[in-house]
Design a protein around this motif. Structure first.
Motif, PDB file in Angstrom:
ATOM      1  N   ALA A   1      83.647  -2.382  60.005  1.00 17.16           N
ATOM      2  CA  ALA A   1      83.683  -1.113  59.291  1.00 17.16           C
ATOM      3  C   ALA A   1      82.262  -0.643  58.989  1.00 17.16           C
ATOM      4  CB  ALA A   1      84.483  -1.249  58.005  1.00 17.16           C
ATOM      5  N   ALA A   2      81.400  -1.594  58.621  1.00 21.69           N
ATOM      6  CA  ALA A   2      80.010  -1.251  58.328  1.00 21.69           C
ATOM      7  C   ALA A   2      79.322  -0.696  59.565  1.00 21.69           C
ATOM      8  CB  ALA A   2      79.257  -2.481  57.815  1.00 21.69           C
ATOM      9  N   TYR A   3      79.630  -1.349  60.705  1.00 18.48           N
ATOM     10  CA  TYR A   3      79.055  -0.889  61.971  1.00 18.48           C
ATOM     11  C   TYR A   3      79.522   0.538  62.272  1.00 18.48           C
ATOM     12  CZ  TYR A   3      78.050  -0.639  66.944  1.00 18.48           C
ATOM     13  OH  TYR A   3      77.601  -0.237  68.176  1.00 18.48           O
ATOM     14  N   ASP A   4      80.817   0.769  62.035  1.00 16.40           N
ATOM     15  CA  ASP A   4      81.365   2.103  62.279  1.00 16.40           C
ATOM     16  C   ASP A   4      80.690   3.139  61.391  1.00 16.40           C
ATOM     17  OD1 ASP A   4      83.001   1.175  64.194  1.00 16.40           O
ATOM     18  OD2 ASP A   4      84.784   1.005  62.908  1.00 16.40           O
ATOM     19  N   LEU A   5      80.480   2.750  60.129  1.00 17.24           N
ATOM     20  CA  LEU A   5      79.863   3.675  59.197  1.00 17.24           C
ATOM     21  C   LEU A   5      78.442   4.023  59.658  1.00 17.24           C
ATOM     22  CD1 LEU A   5      79.829   5.175  56.434  1.00 17.24           C
ATOM     23  CD2 LEU A   5      78.949   3.085  55.420  1.00 17.24           C
ATOM     24  N   LEU A   6      77.732   2.991  60.111  1.00 19.40           N
ATOM     25  CA  LEU A   6      76.341   3.204  60.508  1.00 19.40           C
ATOM     26  C   LEU A   6      76.229   4.052  61.761  1.00 19.40           C
ATOM     27  CD1 LEU A   6      74.712  -0.236  59.792  1.00 19.40           C
ATOM     28  CD2 LEU A   6      74.252   1.906  58.653  1.00 19.40           C
ATOM     29  N   THR A   7      77.209   3.888  62.652  1.00 19.60           N
ATOM     30  CA  THR A   7      77.125   4.624  63.903  1.00 19.60           C
ATOM     31  C   THR A   7      77.902   5.938  63.839  1.00 19.60           C
ATOM     32  OG1 THR A   7      78.936   3.242  64.656  1.00 19.60           O
ATOM     33  CG2 THR A   7      76.732   2.636  65.401  1.00 19.60           C
ATOM     34  N   SER A   8      78.471   6.219  62.641  1.00 18.58           N
ATOM     35  CA  SER A   8      79.312   7.412  62.539  1.00 18.58           C
ATOM     36  C   SER A   8      78.500   8.679  62.740  1.00 18.58           C
ATOM     37  CB  SER A   8      80.006   7.447  61.181  1.00 18.58           C
ATOM     38  OG  SER A   8      79.033   7.543  60.155  1.00 18.58           O
ATOM     39  N   SER A   9      77.245   8.649  62.344  1.00 16.80           N
ATOM     40  CA  SER A   9      76.470   9.865  62.493  1.00 16.80           C
ATOM     41  C   SER A   9      75.059   9.508  62.927  1.00 16.80           C
ATOM     42  CB  SER A   9      76.479  10.636  61.169  1.00 16.80           C
ATOM     43  OG  SER A   9      75.191  10.932  60.760  1.00 16.80           O
ATOM     44  N   ALA A  10      74.749   9.865  64.147  1.00 18.39           N
ATOM     45  CA  ALA A  10      73.424   9.553  64.678  1.00 18.39           C
ATOM     46  C   ALA A  10      72.357  10.338  63.936  1.00 18.39           C
ATOM     47  CB  ALA A  10      73.377   9.879  66.169  1.00 18.39           C
ATOM     48  N   SER A  11      72.748  11.520  63.452  1.00 18.30           N
ATOM     49  CA  SER A  11      71.733  12.360  62.813  1.00 18.30           C
ATOM     50  C   SER A  11      71.222  11.748  61.513  1.00 18.30           C
ATOM     51  CB  SER A  11      72.299  13.753  62.550  1.00 18.30           C
ATOM     52  OG  SER A  11      73.391  13.647  61.667  1.00 18.30           O
ATOM     53  N   ALA A  12      72.017  10.830  60.914  1.00 18.26           N
ATOM     54  CA  ALA A  12      71.568  10.204  59.666  1.00 18.26           C
ATOM     55  C   ALA A  12      70.262   9.443  59.875  1.00 18.26           C
ATOM     56  CB  ALA A  12      72.645   9.266  59.147  1.00 18.26           C
ATOM     57  N   TRP A  13      70.111   8.921  61.093  1.00 17.82           N
ATOM     58  CA  TRP A  13      68.960   8.054  61.360  1.00 17.82           C
ATOM     59  C   TRP A  13      67.656   8.816  61.477  1.00 17.82           C
ATOM     60  CZ3 TRP A  13      69.519   3.078  60.556  1.00 17.82           C
ATOM     61  CH2 TRP A  13      70.836   2.601  60.506  1.00 17.82           C
ATOM     62  N   ILE A  14      67.741  10.169  61.608  1.00 19.51           N
ATOM     63  CA  ILE A  14      66.466  10.893  61.680  1.00 19.51           C
ATOM     64  C   ILE A  14      65.712  10.843  60.359  1.00 19.51           C
ATOM     65  CG2 ILE A  14      67.162  12.482  63.533  1.00 19.51           C
ATOM     66  CD1 ILE A  14      67.654  14.587  61.400  1.00 19.51           C
ATOM     67  N   TYR A  15      66.397  10.408  59.275  1.00 17.14           N
ATOM     68  CA  TYR A  15      65.702  10.318  57.984  1.00 17.14           C
ATOM     69  C   TYR A  15      64.954   9.002  57.814  1.00 17.14           C
ATOM     70  CZ  TYR A  15      68.277  14.433  56.595  1.00 17.14           C
ATOM     71  OH  TYR A  15      68.777  15.695  56.516  1.00 17.14           O
ATOM     72  N   LEU A  16      65.181   8.070  58.753  1.00 18.37           N
ATOM     73  CA  LEU A  16      64.593   6.748  58.594  1.00 18.37           C
ATOM     74  C   LEU A  16      63.069   6.808  58.681  1.00 18.37           C
ATOM     75  CD1 LEU A  16      66.097   3.577  60.207  1.00 18.37           C
ATOM     76  CD2 LEU A  16      63.688   3.793  59.713  1.00 18.37           C
ATOM     77  N   ILE A  17      62.561   7.382  59.756  1.00 23.78           N
ATOM     78  CA  ILE A  17      61.101   7.426  59.951  1.00 23.78           C
ATOM     79  C   ILE A  17      60.415   8.273  58.864  1.00 23.78           C
ATOM     80  CG2 ILE A  17      59.252   7.990  61.588  1.00 23.78           C
ATOM     81  CD1 ILE A  17      60.820   5.751  62.681  1.00 23.78           C
ATOM     82  N   PRO A  18      60.921   9.494  58.577  1.00 29.17           N
ATOM     83  CA  PRO A  18      60.286  10.247  57.486  1.00 29.17           C
ATOM     84  C   PRO A  18      60.295   9.471  56.173  1.00 29.17           C
ATOM     85  CG  PRO A  18      61.814  11.652  58.669  1.00 29.17           C
ATOM     86  CD  PRO A  18      61.976  10.289  59.240  1.00 29.17           C
ATOM     87  N   GLY A  19      61.397   8.766  55.907  1.00 26.57           N
ATOM     88  CA  GLY A  19      61.473   7.969  54.684  1.00 26.57           C
ATOM     89  C   GLY A  19      60.379   6.923  54.641  1.00 26.57           C
ATOM     90  N   LEU A  20      60.211   6.207  55.758  1.00 28.61           N
ATOM     91  CA  LEU A  20      59.176   5.176  55.813  1.00 28.61           C
ATOM     92  C   LEU A  20      57.796   5.793  55.593  1.00 28.61           C
ATOM     93  CD1 LEU A  20      60.322   2.961  58.821  1.00 28.61           C
ATOM     94  CD2 LEU A  20      60.259   2.323  56.421  1.00 28.61           C
ATOM     95  N   ILE A  21      57.548   6.948  56.238  1.00 27.38           N
ATOM     96  CA  ILE A  21      56.229   7.572  56.118  1.00 27.38           C
ATOM     97  C   ILE A  21      55.987   8.023  54.674  1.00 27.38           C
ATOM     98  CG2 ILE A  21      54.793   9.512  56.863  1.00 27.38           C
ATOM     99  CD1 ILE A  21      56.133   9.234  59.623  1.00 27.38           C
TER     100      ILE A  21
END
Lengths: 330, 510
Positions: B6-26
């Motif tokens: 279920a966690a995997y499904d949640l994480l892969t449910s929206s690819a667009s969510a991951w665009i916040y990862l790099i800006p967040g790190l920066i």
């Protein structure tokens, strides 16, 4: 030849001036707020007031039409933040989100603050906390009668987790007086904040804890409530209220009263702006969308209004003044 | 298993969510590397933005800031001797000497690699330890905390340098400074009537003053941070070399991560102590312990592995109990609440999918941090090429702004100024500044927990026997100290024997 004689030109000029001038005058009177409003929180990020301010601000700024900027001014039991707020202009562009009680009276009674309770005017204090006496869920203490019995035999029998100079401390002393327990013999263990005191209670580090009840809600499954220091049941705690336990005229003080305030002088100077702000906060507080969002975050939005809020604060201030010696060091 | 899927499904449910990862790190790296901007502040500033995001992107964004800022603090610690946060204090001990010796590239690489591995390890441990950690955390009483603080103080011995007495004196001075203000029982001491001191000396401005400003004043006759011109280069290869170097010491990283997770899980203590304990443990266990403090990369590894893994520990407390271990997790809880996930002990049971999803997304964050961090560190290292006559005033100005940002008043800059003078005087008269910093950080914790222990026990020593946890931690500390002392003695004896043999060739021949 020339169509514009002197008179026409004057007329046009006058007309233009009038056209320009009229909205300018109106703007000065009606356009509050015309720039962002600062909301001072006299605590650091992450506490109840900060969360309340940050959760409420996005909705309030929609109603009022200007951005709200949260300004955290933590330190010294809100003393620094309250002093800072008082130093800001009373033009309605700086408002306050604070635990008015107990901190404003505490600043005045124990920290030589340069302000008086009357210098602040409450708009609404939606969050009204109360002291909860609780013990760890796996403690041997089952009920309040057991606590009283043990403390009457030996006032130091149980360790009591508490915050120094707090409404909770006043309540523990009043509770001791009412039940013939020796005040001086109580074994008080002091914590720097409600959070650590609650954790110590839930973990059984102290035998009982006396801390603001609303903060206990997330830990409800880890604690056993013993008595609620209010005149009516609160938040579904399965424990007697103090007025049932010690009679209808039981002495106790209410806990933190949190919400929005302005400078008292602001109301006299800008009654129209005050009306706008009051209206905006009232409207936002009653908005079902806001109530749902804040409820989800365990934050209060109840509308009591300025009269009730100010009266509650003044009353708490009076009771605290009677017990001032308790508030100066434990 | 179903939860994991279920966690995997949640994480892969929206690819667009991951665009916040790099800006967040920066965002985290930039804010974390600014002296005086805390992780909490960075997250609080971006919290309102997340209100308008969906749950997954909001949490990815905020935890990325957390991860980025956790490492960001070590950049000024290494390059300018300014711990951006109190959790980067131990990083300055060896990081800054490395930078001054021209090993700035390696130091940054080592720090980055240890941070990334520390974070990864802490989340792996977290995956298995969430529940046991939560049980232990609530049971920790003041006596246990007091023993932990004492363990942190054992570092004083290794910070003393030439004279043990001067080190202890500086440490005591720090502890006294740490007890200024209102104590836990409501008594006010040592404020000299200044209301700004009621909450104690502002720690971060004081640390910046003691460590950074005092160093900078001593650099006044130098032209560059690094004397030799060839060493002043920015080298990607050398940064990568540092990364590789860190992986040669898996034991140090593992020890740091374990200490970090455990101490980080204690509410209100967290990463500011874990890095000190990890540093002192590593120093005492290392055969070349004497070179710690002069630019030994192992010191940087120990400190960074522990402070970054404290993030996982703090998350464990938050997940398992729904109570914040520090400011950053308080903000995360507020973000959860905005999306109708309520904290509390039932949190993990009700939201297993979310918890696993966050743990997994942190794996990705740690890996991304390695790459984003490499680039960021490469740019940041350019500081060593700035002539000191520009760098010193700029750093002083930035520190002053940072000090102001922390206290929101002139109290911060004034603290910085006063402690810069104290720091300079201590260096001038050969008292170890770092010992005073450790005392300042731990003084309040020591005192408050000692008072609480006394209150609970009514002064009876028998109380110690009721607290097996405290006895266990104490034995662990004594055991660790004893083992290293014996080990050191043996080593010294062996070295002496070798020397004697070398000196008398006739016996050596036998």
């Amino acid at each position: 030849m020339n169509k514009f004689n002197r008179r026409t030109v004057l007329k046009i000029a006058g007309g233009v001036t009038a056209a320009l001038a009229t909205p300018a005058v109106l703007r000065a009177q009606e356009a509050y707020p015309s720039r962002p409003i600062n909301m001072v929180v006299p605590f650091d990020t992450g506490g109840y007031n900060d969360r309340l301010a940050r959760a409420f601000a996005p909705f309030l700024q929609e109603t009022i039409g200007q951005p709200i900027v949260i300004v955290n001014r933590g330190g010294a039991g809100a003393m620094l933040g309250h002093t800072y707020f008082m130093q800001q202009p009373d033009d309605g562009y700086t408002i306050l989100c604070t635990s008015a009680a107990p901190y404003i009276p505490l600043n005045i009674l124990t920290q030589n603050a340069q302000f008086k309770i009357d210098d602040f005017s409450m708009i609404n204090l939606p969050s009204r906390d109360y002291t909860l006496m609780a013990t760890s869920a796996d403690s041997e203490i089952e009920n309040i009668e057991q606590v009283i019995e043990q403390l009457q035999a030996d006032a130091g029998a149980l360790s009591i987790g508490i915050q120094p100079a707090s409404a909770d401390l006043v309540n523990v002393m009043l509770f001791a007086d009412a039940n013939g327990i020796d005040r001086a013999g109580l074994r008080l263990v002091t914590f720097d904040g409600g959070g650590p005191a609650r954790n110590a209670t839930a973990g059984g580090v102290v035998d009982i804890g006396m801390v603001g009840g609303q903060g206990f809600i997330p830990l409800a499954s880890k604690v056993r409530p013993l008595v609620v220091f209010d005149d009516a049941p609160r938040d579904g705690w399965d424990a007697p209220v103090i007025t049932d336990l010690s009679g209808p005229d039981a002495q106790f003080v209410s806990g933190s009263q949190r919400g929005w305030a302005v400078h008292s002088t602001f109301i006299e100077k800008h009654p129209d702006r005050y009306a706008t702000l009051l209206n905006a906060i009232e409207q936002t507080s009653k908005d079902p969308k806001v109530i749902e969002s804040l409820k989800g975050q365990k934050l209060a939005t109840d509308w009591f209004g300025p009269d009730v809020s100010n009266k509650a604060l003044v009353n708490t201030g009076k009771v605290m003044e009677q017990h001032v010696e308790l508030l100066k060091g434990t | 298993m179903a939860d994991l899927i279920a966690a995997y499904d949640l994480l892969t449910s929206s690819a667009s969510a991951w665009i916040y990862l790099i800006p967040g790190l920066i965002v985290g790296l930039v804010f974390g590397s600014m002296p005086g901007i805390s992780i909490t502040m960075a997250m609080a500033i971006f919290l309102p933005v997340t209100l308008y995001m969906d749950f997954l992107p909001a949490i990815i964004f905020l935890t990325s800031i957390y991860t980025g800022a956790g490492f960001g603090g070590s950049i000024p610690a290494i390059l300018m001797n300014i711990p951006g946060t109190s959790s980067a204090v131990a990083t300055t001990f060896d990081g800054y000497p490395m930078a001054r010796a021209g090993k700035h590239n390696e130091a940054l690489g080592v720090a980055l690699a240890s941070s990334v591995t520390g974070t990864l390890l802490s989340y792996i441990l977290l995956l298995f330890l969430v529940v046991p950690v939560s049980i232990v955390v609530l049971k920790l009483g003041p006596l246990e905390m007091f023993v932990v603080a004492i363990w942190g103080m054992s570092l004083l011995g290794s910070l003393s340098g030439q004279s043990v007495w001067r080190g202890l004196l500086a440490g005591v001075f720090g502890i006294l400074l740490g007890t200024i203000g209102m104590n836990t029982a409501g008594f006010v001491r040592g404020t000299m009537g200044v209301p700004w001191l009621l909450d104690g000396v502002p720690t971060i401005p004081a640390m910046m003053g003691l460590l950074a400003a005092s160093q900078l004043l001593n650099l006044i006759n130098t032209t560059y941070l690094i004397e030799s011109e060839e060493a002043r280069k920015l080298s990607f290869a050398k940064i990568l070399g540092g990364v590789k170097l860190a992986f040669q010491y898996p034991t140090i990283i593992l020890r740091g991560a374990t200490i970090g997770v455990i101490i980080g899980a204690i509410p209100g203590v967290g990463s500011s102590i874990s890095n000190l304990i990890s540093y002192s443990e590593t120093k005492r266990n290392a055969p070349d312990g004497d070179t710690f403090g002069t630019g030994n990369p192992k010191g940087v590894i120990a400190a960074e592995a522990a402070n970054s893994s404290s993030e996982g520990g703090a998350m464990a407390t938050m997940f398992a109990l729904g109570i914040p271990g520090g400011g950053a997790t308080a903000i995360l809880l507020a973000a959860f609440a905005m999306h109708n996930l309520i904290g509390g002990p039932q949190f993990i049971a009700e939201n297993k999918t979310v918890v696993y999803a966050i743990i997994f997304s942190n794996f990705f964050q740690a890996i991304c941090l390695l790459f984003v961090g490499l680039l960021f560190v490469y740019l940041a290292a350019a500081i060593v090429r700035v002539p000191l006559r520009f760098l010193i005033p700029s750093v002083l100005v930035v520190s002053t702004f940072g000090a102001f940002a922390i206290t929101n008043s002139l109290a911060g800059p004034m603290t910085l100024f006063i402690f810069a003078i104290i720091g300079w005087a201590m260096v001038r008269y050969e008292y170890p500044v770092a010992a005073a910093v450790v005392g300042l950080l731990l003084g309040g914790l020591l005192e408050q927990n000692l008072i609480r222990t006394w209150q609970i026990s009514r002064g009876e020593f028998g109380y110690i026997l009721e607290r097996p946890g405290a006895i266990f931690i104490f034995m662990l500390m004594v055991g660790s100290l004893a083992i290293t002392t014996i080990g050191k003695r043996r080593r010294l004896r062996r070295e002496k024997l070798m020397e004697q043999r070398a000196l008398s060739p006739d016996t050596a021949g036998d």
